[in-house]
Design an enzyme around this catalytic site. Sequence first.
Site, mmCIF file in Angstrom:
data_model
loop_
_atom_site.group_PDB
_atom_site.id
_atom_site.type_symbol
_atom_site.label_atom_id
_atom_site.label_comp_id
_atom_site.label_asym_id
_atom_site.label_seq_id
_atom_site.Cartn_x
_atom_site.Cartn_y
_atom_site.Cartn_z
ATOM 1 N N ARG J 87 0.841 -1.215 0.000
ATOM 2 C CA ARG J 87 0.000 0.000 0.000
ATOM 3 C C ARG J 87 0.870 1.257 0.000
ATOM 4 O O ARG J 87 0.536 2.257 -0.642
ATOM 5 C CB ARG J 87 -0.947 0.008 1.193
ATOM 6 C CG ARG J 87 -1.984 -1.125 1.254
ATOM 7 C CD ARG J 87 -2.791 -1.309 0.019
ATOM 8 N NE ARG J 87 -3.747 -2.419 0.130
ATOM 9 C CZ ARG J 87 -3.479 -3.691 -0.187
ATOM 10 N NH1 ARG J 87 -2.297 -4.052 -0.646
ATOM 11 N NH2 ARG J 87 -4.426 -4.614 -0.086
ATOM 12 N N GLU J 90 2.145 1.655 -3.451
ATOM 13 C CA GLU J 90 1.058 2.147 -4.303
ATOM 14 C C GLU J 90 0.874 3.652 -4.112
ATOM 15 O O GLU J 90 0.628 4.382 -5.072
ATOM 16 C CB GLU J 90 -0.232 1.394 -3.944
ATOM 17 C CG GLU J 90 -1.410 1.711 -4.849
ATOM 18 C CD GLU J 90 -2.633 0.886 -4.457
ATOM 19 O OE1 GLU J 90 -2.680 -0.309 -4.792
ATOM 20 O OE2 GLU J 90 -3.529 1.434 -3.798
ATOM 21 N N SER J 113 15.108 14.948 1.275
ATOM 22 C CA SER J 113 16.153 13.974 1.567
ATOM 23 C C SER J 113 15.581 12.729 2.246
ATOM 24 O O SER J 113 14.706 12.834 3.109
ATOM 25 C CB SER J 113 17.208 14.603 2.487
ATOM 26 O OG SER J 113 18.223 13.658 2.773
#
Lengths: 146, 146, 146, 146, 146, 146, 146, 146, 146, 146
Positions: J87, J90, J113
Amino acid sequence: MDKLEMHHTLMAAKARKGLSWEDLGRATGHSPVWVASACYGMNSAPPEAARKLTEALGLDDDVIAALMAFPTKQWDGAIPQDPLIYRLYEIVGVYGPTLKDVIQEKFGDGIMSAIDFAMDVECEENPHGDRVVVTMSGKFLPYKSW
Amino acid sequence: MDKLEMHHTLMAAKARKGLSWEDLGRATGHSPVWVASACYGMNSAPPEAARKLTEALGLDDDVIAALMAFPTKQWDGAIPQDPLIYRLYEIVGVYGPTLKDVIQEKFGDGIMSAIDFAMDVECEENPHGDRVVVTMSGKFLPYKSW
Amino acid sequence: MDKLEMHHTLMAAKARKGLSWEDLGRATGHSPVWVASACYGMNSAPPEAARKLTEALGLDDDVIAALMAFPTKQWDGAIPQDPLIYRLYEIVGVYGPTLKDVIQEKFGDGIMSAIDFAMDVECEENPHGDRVVVTMSGKFLPYKSW
Amino acid sequence: MDKLEMHHTLMAAKARKGLSWEDLGRATGHSPVWVASACYGMNSAPPEAARKLTEALGLDDDVIAALMAFPTKQWDGAIPQDPLIYRLYEIVGVYGPTLKDVIQEKFGDGIMSAIDFAMDVECEENPHGDRVVVTMSGKFLPYKSW
Amino acid sequence: MDKLEMHHTLMAAKARKGLSWEDLGRATGHSPVWVASACYGMNSAPPEAARKLTEALGLDDDVIAALMAFPTKQWDGAIPQDPLIYRLYEIVGVYGPTLKDVIQEKFGDGIMSAIDFAMDVECEENPHGDRVVVTMSGKFLPYKSW
Amino acid sequence: MDKLEMHHTLMAAKARKGLSWEDLGRATGHSPVWVASACYGMNSAPPEAARKLTEALGLDDDVIAALMAFPTKQWDGAIPQDPLIYRLYEIVGVYGPTLKDVIQEKFGDGIMSAIDFAMDVECEENPHGDRVVVTMSGKFLPYKSW
Amino acid sequence: MDKLEMHHTLMAAKARKGLSWEDLGRATGHSPVWVASACYGMNSAPPEAARKLTEALGLDDDVIAALMAFPTKQWDGAIPQDPLIYRLYEIVGVYGPTLKDVIQEKFGDGIMSAIDFAMDVECEENPHGDRVVVTMSGKFLPYKSW
Amino acid sequence: MDKLEMHHTLMAAKARKGLSWEDLGRATGHSPVWVASACYGMNSAPPEAARKLTEALGLDDDVIAALMAFPTKQWDGAIPQDPLIYRLYEIVGVYGPTLKDVIQEKFGDGIMSAIDFAMDVECEENPHGDRVVVTMSGKFLPYKSW
Amino acid sequence: MDKLEMHHTLMAAKARKGLSWEDLGRATGHSPVWVASACYGMNSAPPEAARKLTEALGLDDDVIAALMAFPTKQWDGAIPQDPLIYRLYEIVGVYGPTLKDVIQEKFGDGIMSAIDFAMDVECEENPHGDRVVVTMSGKFLPYKSW
Amino acid sequence: MDKLEMHHTLMAAKARKGLSWEDLGRATGHSPVWVASACYGMNSAPPEAARKLTEALGLDDDVIAALMAFPTKQWDGAIPQDPLIYRLYEIVGVYGPTLKDVIQEKFGDGIMSAIDFAMDVECEENPHGDRVVVTMSGKFLPYKSW
């Protein structure tokens, strides 16, 4: 005008004017490598540099805007194929863990930045064949605990 | 003794002796980066260097033979994951075509050799944060027609 | 005119004139394989060769410039699919470590250059079926310590 | 004894005896490249060759059986990484379509066999640096309609 | 006219004429599978077959030339997705080592040629559901030592 | 005893007894190809076949149970490397769309099953070199609307 | 008209007419999921269904022919990215071996057909949030020995 | 005891006791598919279920702890190879966009959860061959704006 | 108007009007990140938000419809290349198992939803250099047994 | 003791002592997420933190040295499979370009960063289901021209 069209416009003007990256470096007050990377669409140019570059090449304001735009950096394929670029990839593969060890022994746990970064290319004359000298300079960024 | 066992033996001895790559460079008369790459099994050492290195580390003849063996150079994964090494890969991706253009404009059609090649790492002190300076020097190899 | 358009122009002219790679090799004073590789956009032609080639094919100066341009060498897919080319890939897979061992036993630690390189194809007549004979010649490049 | 164990046994015996591939080629009446490929487990040896090879190396019948076994030919990774082998892969990528065109113009539609195939390596002395000469010879197999 | 345009031209004419691959097989004196593969651009047709095929389909000389051209054989993706083609791929995966063993036990060390090769498809009526019968015939090519 | 151990046990016994796949086919009343695939762990054997096979090879009940177990079918790599198996993969790539068209023209929209499937290998003697004949027979499965 | 153009034509007409897949299911006497898959070009429609569907959408005979054509089933990427489709892929990954075991324990060694196959989607109201209920029904195909 | 060892322990006990997934479903008050997925290490079991399952199989507390541990869900390869599991993957490929459209037309923009999810397998007797019926039920999760 | 054309239309209008994502967030009453994701075609906008957004940008009803359409979420390449996006990918790689452990220790076995999900970006001023603060909030979804 | 063995040692001690990441955060004066990442071998611990951590867990000096060692950061697979980690992947895919645009509009051309970086996880109680709140804070690094 997107970065790709900008790139073709700049390369055509550069060829037409017969200017080298050295010439464009001098015209803009920047390193030839950085100027080339901006013309390849891989770095955004500050307004002053964009203006000087387009002046030197006799191009108009569209190109200035395109040079100043923030690029999305992308490349073709995980493994480069052109022999010149592949050799650089091979160097990273062969010497990557070596460089990690040497750098971290000298600097502590951290990395060499690829953002706060500069690179130059010089020709070193040599009786056994000239040598390409590539110098990279990146800020050391230490890992932090929190 | 294969290159992997040799690597672990050398790293353990180096830690035990408290020697740095700089120390081993001085002990062998070679660059610290090259010494590290030989200890990582990525380059074969000439007999003299192999002997001095094992002497400095208090190791025996098995290690000399392993250091002198011609390596098969291999690395894990097309795209490196450790941040320090990935940044180098990213530099090749972002600046590959730029370097090709700058080098070939300066030298003609050809490549920078990754075989007749040397590399060093220096620390450049800087008030905004120290910088890692990597210098690569490779023989220019022109393409030939036949 | 980019290398792709150049390639199509050259192939069309070659078919129209009914010339073979042997013919174009003789016309330019180069090997047929090298001439073909230049026409496929994989090598840059020296001015003299580019001029003779376009003369032989009845083409104009645009093509000369395109032949002289430094190419970016790229190919489709990690593993070739056409059976003729795949067989070459298979040979590299099957015999790669064997060749490494035989070459390095004969020459020491190093590689055969793919840049300072030439290749030819001959037909060897044979009662059991003619044979394709491919000869590659590359400069031996020894690894160096530093 | 499988092909992997056989390979290590043969390589160890070859090193112990101080024999080169040339020596083993002479001992068996075969090409050094073919002998090496059989020792790397990539070709099955006829009984006579297997017997002579094990005799020369002072090995027993287990090794004969392993040399005669039909191999499953496999290699690591779609794209080789060791520089010597990668250069061969690069040659296939860069010159593949060129070779297809030159061969098929000379022989008609078909391929060079990688099965009915032989290969040799020679050293060509050269004042600018010795050259590796690789010669491949494969039967031409024409496509057939049916 | 390249192979792709040829393919579309041939398929459109075949549909327009309402001819089956069986019909085109009979018209050319070749197997329906081979005729289809030539029309899909995967095999070059001998002049006679190309002429008869275009005659049967009412097409002109451009198509003859395209049918006779030597193809570059390529396909989409390492793993086919269409269920009919995937099942063939799955058969190769599931039965590949089995076929290797059975063929090599019967014929010795070697392969079944995919070049000197023919294939046909028949319908076998069966009360439990008709069966597709695919027959492949390839010349056995023995490995040779040298 | 898992399928891998079973495979090694069966292959060792088959070699020890000097039986061919033809022999084992006769002993079990099944096709040699199917018997081989069951011994490679790619098909589960009915009890009767498992019993006869182990009897013929002088093996015990552990092997019967392993032969009867339902296999998980898996293979190495998307693209096979051994030349014999690769040629089959190449045939699927080159002729896949051709077979789809020829089969669906003859049978309608659907596929050839790889489950309700049989395959045999025959040797066809031929003065130009013997031929491997592979016959596949799979039930045609029509697509259904619902 | 190919399947892609057909898909866009059908989707535009469906939106213009304000019809749902339920409506088109009723109009054709087929399941909404199957109708959608035919409109997405993944199944060929029988003539009657194709006629009723185009009637309901006010489209002409071109679309009927395209709906009846046998599709080549293909999809983008080995791993789907859209979250709704990825979740289905994840279910196959997470529960694949579980389903294999449960199905084969119940039915014997074999598979669930994806060809002789139907699928439906229902909404199940639920106070904790409605649930999507997907039902798949595929013919069990037992592996056969031969 | 990690999930892999737990899996082998559970499968061996299940075979020894001659229990089916149906039996274990009844023994734990859960669905046979869920019980199997927990035994395959793809779901963590609540304490009560873990206790009842180990009781039914005559196993000790180590297994209870392993069943209750939160799993890391992983599977081999992007594309499954076993035919039963591949057919499920193929269904996702072929029907993925169809399902997305049908579900989102019915429910709005969102997905079917693979977490708040249940699945069952039934056998539907059928004179043309029994059918596997897989039912999936997942909570609909609507996308939200914020 | 598809999502790609919509995206270019929206970006051009946003540039022309000189509005920031903050401005568009205020104009629609949504978070700037969500508004940007809807303009990038990765989320569907509720009617009210779509109307306010097009009003603010002086665009017409076509764009409203496109904003409201349910998107298919897709991205280029498994591994992102632009340095800003790659760093996020690297964070998932480096900290993924850490986050899984910390979240599941706190919440039990389950996941953070990427559907019922919100995300914001703030600038935190800092004398050592400003910091980007990204906050993600997703509903915890526990795994359920059934 | 390498990082993998260290990880298993630390996790076993943590379970034995019944301590949570919160507890270990308090014991060391660091964030629970950072402590977990150090225990997963993805960050090196400063001496003080390493000492306090091993004290809290009752472990010896070997573990301190392993915690302080500079890690090589690596993870399995380009695309994570465990649902919780996928997830996050995604989210990077779906929102990556959105985040790039929002961050660069706010901060200029540069990146967040992943080295000078911190991350925390909080539980936000919510009547519709608790929410996982992940906060990332990374230094903004502007691109520089040179």
